[in-house]
Motif scaffolding. Structure first.
Motif, short mmCIF file in Angstrom:
data_model
loop_
_atom_site.label_atom_id
_atom_site.label_comp_id
_atom_site.label_asym_id
_atom_site.label_seq_id
_atom_site.Cartn_x
_atom_site.Cartn_y
_atom_site.Cartn_z
N LEU A 99 41.57 24.09 26.39
CA LEU A 99 41.87 24.98 27.51
C LEU A 99 42.66 26.19 27.05
O LEU A 99 43.37 26.15 26.05
CB LEU A 99 42.67 24.24 28.58
CG LEU A 99 41.99 23.03 29.23
CD1 LEU A 99 42.88 22.47 30.33
CD2 LEU A 99 40.63 23.41 29.80
N ILE A 100 42.55 27.27 27.80
CA ILE A 100 43.29 28.49 27.53
C ILE A 100 44.12 28.82 28.76
O ILE A 100 43.60 28.86 29.88
CB ILE A 100 42.32 29.66 27.22
CG1 ILE A 100 41.62 29.42 25.89
CG2 ILE A 100 43.06 31.00 27.20
CD1 ILE A 100 40.54 30.43 25.57
N VAL A 124 38.08 26.79 44.18
CA VAL A 124 36.68 27.21 44.33
C VAL A 124 35.88 26.73 43.13
O VAL A 124 36.43 26.43 42.05
CB VAL A 124 36.57 28.75 44.45
CG1 VAL A 124 37.24 29.22 45.72
CG2 VAL A 124 37.17 29.43 43.23
N SER A 125 34.60 26.67 43.30
CA SER A 125 33.71 26.26 42.22
C SER A 125 33.86 27.22 41.04
O SER A 125 33.91 28.43 41.21
CB SER A 125 32.26 26.28 42.71
OG SER A 125 31.38 25.94 41.67
N GLY A 126 33.94 26.64 39.85
CA GLY A 126 34.01 27.47 38.65
C GLY A 126 35.41 27.85 38.22
O GLY A 126 35.58 28.59 37.25
N VAL A 127 36.45 27.33 38.90
CA VAL A 127 37.81 27.70 38.54
C VAL A 127 38.34 26.86 37.37
O VAL A 127 39.39 27.17 36.81
CB VAL A 127 38.74 27.59 39.77
CG1 VAL A 127 39.13 26.14 40.04
CG2 VAL A 127 39.98 28.46 39.58
N GLY A 128 37.63 25.78 37.02
CA GLY A 128 38.04 24.98 35.87
C GLY A 128 38.72 23.68 36.23
O GLY A 128 39.49 23.14 35.43
N PHE A 260 37.38 35.22 27.93
CA PHE A 260 36.20 36.08 27.94
C PHE A 260 35.78 36.46 26.51
O PHE A 260 34.60 36.39 26.16
CB PHE A 260 36.50 37.35 28.75
CG PHE A 260 35.40 38.36 28.73
CD1 PHE A 260 34.26 38.20 29.50
CD2 PHE A 260 35.48 39.49 27.92
CE1 PHE A 260 33.24 39.12 29.47
CE2 PHE A 260 34.47 40.42 27.89
CZ PHE A 260 33.34 40.24 28.66
N LEU A 261 36.76 36.84 25.70
CA LEU A 261 36.44 37.24 24.32
C LEU A 261 35.94 36.06 23.51
O LEU A 261 35.05 36.22 22.66
CB LEU A 261 37.69 37.85 23.67
CG LEU A 261 38.13 39.20 24.25
CD1 LEU A 261 39.49 39.60 23.72
CD2 LEU A 261 37.10 40.28 23.95
N PRO A 291 37.13 31.24 35.46
CA PRO A 291 36.43 30.85 34.24
C PRO A 291 34.91 30.93 34.34
O PRO A 291 34.26 31.40 33.41
CB PRO A 291 36.92 29.42 34.00
CG PRO A 291 38.31 29.42 34.55
CD PRO A 291 38.22 30.29 35.79
N LEU A 292 34.33 30.45 35.44
CA LEU A 292 32.87 30.53 35.58
C LEU A 292 32.41 31.98 35.54
O LEU A 292 31.44 32.32 34.86
CB LEU A 292 32.44 29.88 36.90
CG LEU A 292 30.96 30.05 37.26
CD1 LEU A 292 30.06 29.42 36.21
CD2 LEU A 292 30.67 29.47 38.65
#
Length: 809
Positions: A99-100, A124-128, A260-261, A291-292
């Motif tokens: 994780l970051i 929400v969906s995609g938040v990790g 992202f990088l 994250p998503l």
């Protein structure tokens, strides 16, 4: 039905490898290069996605510098993995996710599991949520000797399916065998995606709580389960760099940009240039740190550069999509819609209204946005609060939205609620579909106008900094409200704009503010607005124009404002208008008119017990004492200003009075006193955050040092004087101190030319006295004396006793 999570044996090799690398301080790239393996190979090994060959293990051990028992343990971990051994409990764990930016959350959740039997991660969906849950599970695995396992809920899961799956992952045939299997030992179960079949999953969890009390549970979902004793943790997006951070090296230190990088490198685009820092920061902010969204955005890096991703998707992030192997696609819009559908109709309406805020907001602002209101209601009229969506309490509505991850809470200030850009855009889309967007924007403009009306009066004294920051917090909302109301409801726009002149002046936006007020006052639709609102707008117009030296152009508006305030008995308006008239007349050479307005302010403020305005008037009248050479009178006024300003908490006026006392002492020839007072006042003036006044005080100190012949001190002090004209004046006195009268006369002349036309004509008088008293050229002296006499007559300035003595030599 429910599916077990992870069939990867719980070998410790991946964990050992990561732990050893972290202890070495090497990045994945550095370690891979040292070991002679590919970065992708190393990344897969650390995530448990592949098994290493013996030769690779030897290379890794050598690169880590492992010896003896540490090396033996490292090699044994590989052998255990090849044999497919499981944990002591017989339950298998998937690899721990890397994780970051979640370290503090991991620590908090680890602590929560010590006292809560059920911890629910919502968002929400995609938040990790899932990755965070498994990372926590790995952290606490040692505390759960009964085993750690997980199941995923599907849309067709029933209570029986879920319990059967839980039994299987704990290696028992039936759920009823689970209590005996655990035998009171702590165990941990992760239930993922509970929102797919909420009721059956909750029923299964209730059964487990009753029959297996030593079992602790981590649940991930879009909303809390509501089970008694539940500890809810909203999972928020990763932190993004602020707009002020643009250097790539600094941008990359923020978790959202780091992720992202990393994902960008994973798709083969590792060639991000330093010049891309601004674009990376802007893009991850538009992606909201989700994250998503970051992964979907980075996936476009296979064929696009960072700037191209921003240009193409920056204004339509909801359209980013991920293709599944079965051909189905997931878009961010659908991810947000999943949480939106969980809301009741009134809660959806509340979200759509709150989406009109562009930045952060407070409970009070939310209350006003959600209160009963009718289009056309003026911003200055009374407005009830508390009647929110569906008649529910606003706090309860916000709590519900936060619980679903649609609204986030950040910081501890009043304006701590905010909405992801993509959630806001989705809610705005829904408002358009409902045909209510224009009405909601009208409401937002009224709320912002009222907020400005409450906050602007506090832009004085000790409250100034706090009030200015509060307006700064809502800068984008104030601006958007002004733009919207200008086209839809100019009266509301005028009301809003009339409250902002002081804030615009503080932030250097005087020209923009003046343009707004001029346009709105000239709009035919505001002609019949409340006369006092128009009067405040006229006053603001003159104040802003004066900031860039064009106050005389708005003198007529200022005088009209005073007439209106007087007719309507508005004391505050009269005081403000007369103070501005005093300043304006003084700046343009009508000194008697300036004095008359200053004295009128003093009388009016004294009659109405307005101490702060008494302080302002006394401070303004000090200049007139100095103008006529009454330095003793000026000193008495300033001492009074200091005392009264301290009584009312006016730190700004107290600091300026202290600085002005230094100037009076210098003009009176008391140079050591001027230096001492000036130096004491500098910290006070510095706290004001006003560079112009700070430079003036430093200039006063440097001038006093030069006049006292303290050349070295004067030269070291003058380096911080930002005004070139004052620097010339200091150089002139230094030349005199060094015995060079010709150079001094020339420097005084340059200073006089540079100071001409400034607010304080006394400075020009001082420079001309310097020329006349320093030059040895009779003709030049006569010419300068004539110029000085003419200036003194026009400005009604009296020469000081010290200046007369210099000219009489």
């Amino acid at each position: 039905m429910s599916r077990p999570v992870g069939a990867v044996p719980s070998s410790t090799f991946a964990g050992l490898l990561r732990a050893h690398r972290h202890r070495s301080g090497m990045t994945q790239e550095e370690f891979a290069a040292k070991a002679g393996v590919g970065v992708r190979t190393l990344r897969d090994l650390e995530r448990g996605r592949s098994r290493p060959q013996r030769a690779t293990v030897e290379l890794l051990a050598a690169a880590l510098g492992l010896r003896g028992a540490a090396r033996d343990e490292f090699l044994a971990a590989v052998r255990r993995g090849e044999a497919g051994e499981s944990t002591e409990s017989g339950v298998n764990l998937p690899p721990a996710p890397v994780l970051i930016g979640r370290e503090s959350e991991l620590s908090n959740l680890e602590a929560a599991l010590r006292h809560a039997a059920l911890v629910t991660l919502v968002g929400v969906s995609g938040v990790g949520k899932t990755s965070l849950a498994w990372a926590v599970a790995h952290r606490v695995a040692a505390r759960h000797p009964g085993g750690v396992a997980g199941v995923v809920i599907t849309e067709v899961s029933t209570e029986a399916d879920t319990l059967a799956t839980v039994a299987s992952v704990f290696d028992v045939g039936r759920a009823s065998d689970l209590p005996a299997r655990l035998a009171g030992r702590p165990a941990l179960l992760l239930v993922d995606a509970i929102e797919r079949a909420v009721e059956p999953a909750i029923a299964a969890l209730n059964w487990l709580q009753r029959n297996a009390p030593s079992l602790r549970v981590i649940v991930t979902g879009r909303r809390p389960t509501g089970i008694a004793g539940e500890y809810t943790w909203p999972v928020t997006p990763l932190e993004c760099p602020p707009p002020s951070v643009v250097e790539l090296e600094q941008v990359a230190q923020y978790p959202a940009a780091e992720l992202f990088l990393e994902r960008l490198r994973a798709v083969g685009n590792g060639d991000v240039q330093p010049a891309d820092g601004r674009a990376v920061g802007e893009l991850v902010r538009r992606l909201g740190g989700l994250p998503l969204a970051l992964e979907l955005g980075a996936a476009r890096g296979r064929i696009l550069e960072v700037g191209e991703i921003l240009d193409r998707y920056g204004d339509r992030v909801l359209d980013l999509r991920r293709e599944a192997r079965d051909g189905a696609a997931t878009t961010l819009r659908e991810a947000i819609a999943g949480s939106y559908r969980l809301l009741e109709p009134a809660e959806r309406a509340a979200l759509r209204r709150l989406a009109q805020f562009h930045h952060r907001w407070s409970v009070e602002l939310a209350e006003q946005m959600l209160a009963d209101w009718k289009p056309g209601q003026s911003p200055g009229s009374a407005d009830g609060t508390g009647a929110s969506a569906g008649g529910r309490d606003v706090v309860a509505v916000l709590d519900r939205l936060v619980g679903l991850g649609l609204v986030s809470v950040r910081g501890t200030g009043a304006t701590r609620f905010w909405m992801l850009d993509m959630v806001r855009e989705f809610a705005v889309e829904q408002s358009e579909l409902e045909g209510e967007l224009a009405t909601f924007r009208d409401r937002h403009a009224v709320v912002m106008a009222r907020y400005a009306a409450r906050t602007a009066p506090r832009l004085v004294g000790s409250q100034l900094r706090e009030a200015a920051l509060q307006l700064d917090d809502l800068n984008s909302d104030l601006r958007s409200a002004l733009v919207w109301a200008n086209g839809r409801d100019p009266e509301t726009a005028l009301y809003l704009a009339s409250k902002l002149p002081r804030w615009w002046r503080l932030r250097g936006n005087d020209r923009e503010g003046r343009n707004w007020l001029r346009r709105l006052l000239d709009d035919p639709e505001t002609a019949h607005a409340d006369p006092t609102v128009r009067a405040w707008a006229r006053l603001g117009l003159a104040q802003l124009a004066a900031e860039h030296g064009d106050g005389l152009a708005e003198l007529g508006e200022l005088e009209a404002a005073l007439v209106t305030f007087t007719e309507h008995g508005r004391v505050t308006g009269q005081l403000a208008a007369r103070n501005q008239l005093c300043i304006l007349h003084q700046a343009y050479g009508n000194y008697e008119a300036a004095r008359e307005h200053g004295e009128a302010v003093l009388r009016l403020a004294t009659r109405h017990g307005r101490t702060r305005d008494v302080v302002v008037a006394q401070n303004n009248l000090t200049w007139h004492d100095i103008r006529v050479g009454d330095l003793a009178g000026a000193r008495r006024r300033l001492v009074t200003v200091q005392r009264l300003a301290a009584e009312v908490g006016e730190d700004r006026l107290r600091a300026l009075a202290h600085a002005n006392l230094a100037e009076v002492a210098r003009l009176d020839g008391r140079y050591p006193e001027a230096v001492a007072i000036g130096r004491r006042s500098l910290p006070l003036v510095d706290q004001l955050g006003d560079p112009r006044h700070k430079s003036r005080v430093i200039g006063c100190v440097a001038l006093a040092l030069a006049q006292a012949g303290r050349v070295a001190e004067a030269r070291s002090t003058m380096v911080d004087v930002g005004d070139p004209a004052v620097v010339e004046l200091i150089e002139a006195y230094l030349a005199l101190a060094e015995g060079d009268r010709t150079a001094a006369a020339d420097r005084f002349a340059v200073a006089a030319d540079a100071l001409a036309g400034r607010h304080d004509v006394r400075d020009v008088v001082e420079a001309l006295v310097g020329v006349a008293s320093s030059t040895d050229d009779p003709k030049r002296r006569r010419q300068v004396l004539s110029e000085l006499d003419d200036l003194c007559q026009r400005s009604a300035v009296s020469l000081l006793a010290r200046e007369k003595a210099l000219l009489d030599r």
